[in-house]
Design an enzyme around this catalytic site. Structure first.
Site, short mmCIF file in Angstrom:
data_model
loop_
_atom_site.label_atom_id
_atom_site.label_comp_id
_atom_site.label_asym_id
_atom_site.label_seq_id
_atom_site.Cartn_x
_atom_site.Cartn_y
_atom_site.Cartn_z
N HIS A 65 44.11 -11.36 39.38
CA HIS A 65 45.39 -12.33 39.22
C HIS A 65 46.30 -12.54 40.21
O HIS A 65 46.91 -13.63 40.55
CB HIS A 65 46.05 -11.56 38.08
CG HIS A 65 45.34 -11.61 36.68
ND1 HIS A 65 45.02 -10.52 35.93
CD2 HIS A 65 44.81 -12.44 35.97
CE1 HIS A 65 44.54 -10.61 34.95
NE2 HIS A 65 44.10 -11.81 34.69
N LYS A 100 44.74 -12.51 19.40
CA LYS A 100 44.06 -11.68 20.59
C LYS A 100 44.40 -10.24 20.46
O LYS A 100 45.68 -10.04 20.76
CB LYS A 100 44.13 -12.46 21.93
CG LYS A 100 42.81 -12.08 22.71
CD LYS A 100 42.79 -12.96 23.92
CE LYS A 100 41.65 -12.62 24.93
NZ LYS A 100 41.94 -13.48 25.85
N ARG A 156 35.90 -17.16 37.96
CA ARG A 156 35.00 -16.22 38.52
C ARG A 156 33.61 -16.76 38.47
O ARG A 156 33.34 -17.69 39.01
CB ARG A 156 35.01 -14.95 37.82
CG ARG A 156 36.48 -14.23 38.22
CD ARG A 156 36.81 -13.18 37.35
NE ARG A 156 37.06 -13.98 36.06
CZ ARG A 156 37.54 -13.39 34.82
NH1 ARG A 156 37.61 -12.06 34.85
NH2 ARG A 156 38.10 -13.86 33.87
N SER A 182 40.47 -7.90 33.32
CA SER A 182 41.28 -6.98 32.57
C SER A 182 40.37 -6.07 31.89
O SER A 182 40.45 -4.76 31.60
CB SER A 182 42.21 -7.63 31.72
OG SER A 182 43.12 -8.41 32.72
P1 ADP Z 1 42.98 -15.57 29.26
O1 ADP Z 1 42.91 -14.62 28.16
O2 ADP Z 1 43.89 -16.92 29.44
O3 ADP Z 1 41.63 -15.73 30.03
P2 ADP Z 1 43.33 -13.64 31.48
O4 ADP Z 1 44.52 -12.67 32.13
O5 ADP Z 1 41.91 -12.94 31.51
O6 ADP Z 1 43.77 -14.51 30.61
O7 ADP Z 1 42.97 -14.41 32.89
C1 ADP Z 1 44.16 -15.44 33.29
C2 ADP Z 1 43.35 -16.28 34.41
O8 ADP Z 1 43.02 -15.65 35.59
C3 ADP Z 1 42.11 -17.16 33.90
O9 ADP Z 1 41.91 -18.39 34.64
C4 ADP Z 1 40.89 -16.11 34.70
O10 ADP Z 1 39.83 -16.91 34.77
C5 ADP Z 1 41.63 -15.81 35.86
N1 ADP Z 1 41.14 -14.51 36.43
C6 ADP Z 1 40.97 -13.12 35.67
N2 ADP Z 1 40.50 -12.47 36.70
C7 ADP Z 1 40.51 -12.82 37.73
C8 ADP Z 1 39.80 -12.83 39.08
N3 ADP Z 1 39.37 -11.41 39.31
N4 ADP Z 1 39.59 -13.39 40.02
C9 ADP Z 1 40.24 -14.85 39.85
N5 ADP Z 1 40.80 -15.27 38.69
C10 ADP Z 1 40.75 -14.27 37.65
#
Ligand code: ADP
Length: 164
Positions: free
Chosen positions: A18, A42, A91, A129
């Site tokens: 992130h 969620k 990803r 996460s």
């Molecule tokens: P959500 O529940 O909205 O998917 P996340 O916190 O899991 O929330 O992810 C938020 C955004 O960050 C998403 O677009 C996800 O693809 C991106 N993201 C999460 N981890 C990574 C990473 N390691 N590298 C790049 N983007 C990421």
């Protein structure tokens, strides 16, 4: 023209993946709003307040970042904030179907809003996460995958000392 972008997500918790997207967004936009989804359907490990605090500590040296929460539809939130850009990270192929479907629906709901996808950098491409939670739940520290304070918060949450 588009000076403001919204980067939405669960951030449960924030990872280096992130953070990488946030840094790179700041090179493209003047201001980035990190919008933490207050999604009651969620199940989350960290409360919304905890997630915000961890983000705040992790981005404290970044200029032009705003941390906020939102309920309801993301496009409505973007309109309220006058942002015409949504940032998402991509990803592996597994992200694609989900992200594509959501971006098409958002386009239908708000045609003036564009979703901009930033590809995950190679060192973060497998970090999520949920993986981070899985590993720290079993007592392993992940200091190079999450900010220090997130690592500490995870270990505390799971009542672990770290580096099993
Ligand atoms: P959500 O529940 O909205 O998917 P996340 O916190 O899991 O929330 O992810 C938020 C955004 O960050 C998403 O677009 C996800 O693809 C991106 N993201 C999460 N981890 C990574 C990473 N390691 N590298 C790049 N983007 C990421």
């Amino acid at each position: 023209m588009n000076r403001l972008a919204v980067y939405p997500g669960s951030f449960d918790p924030l990872t280096n993946g992130h953070l990488d997207i946030i840094k790179r967004s700041l090179a493209l936009f003047e201001k980035v709003i990190i919008a933490v989804a207050n999604n009651s359907t969620k199940q989350s490990l960290f409360s919304i307040e905890e997630r915000i605090e961890l983000i705040r500590e992790s981005v404290k040296d970044f200029p032009n970042v705003i941390i906020d929460t939102f309920d309801g539809l993301l496009v409505d939130y973007c309109r309220e904030k006058n942002s015409r850009v949504i940032i998402r990270g991509l990803r592996a192929v597994t992200d694609f179907d989900y992200e594509y479907a959501i971006s098409l629906m958002n386009k239908e709901l708000a045609p003036e809003i564009e979703t901009v996808f930033l590809m995950a950098s190679s060192e973060n491409s497998f970090i999520s996460s949920s993986i981070v939670k899985e590993v720290t739940m079993n007592g392993r520290e992940l200091t190079n995958k999450v900010p220090h304070q997130v690592n500490q918060a995870l270990l505390k949450k799971f009542n672990k000392k770290g580096n099993k």
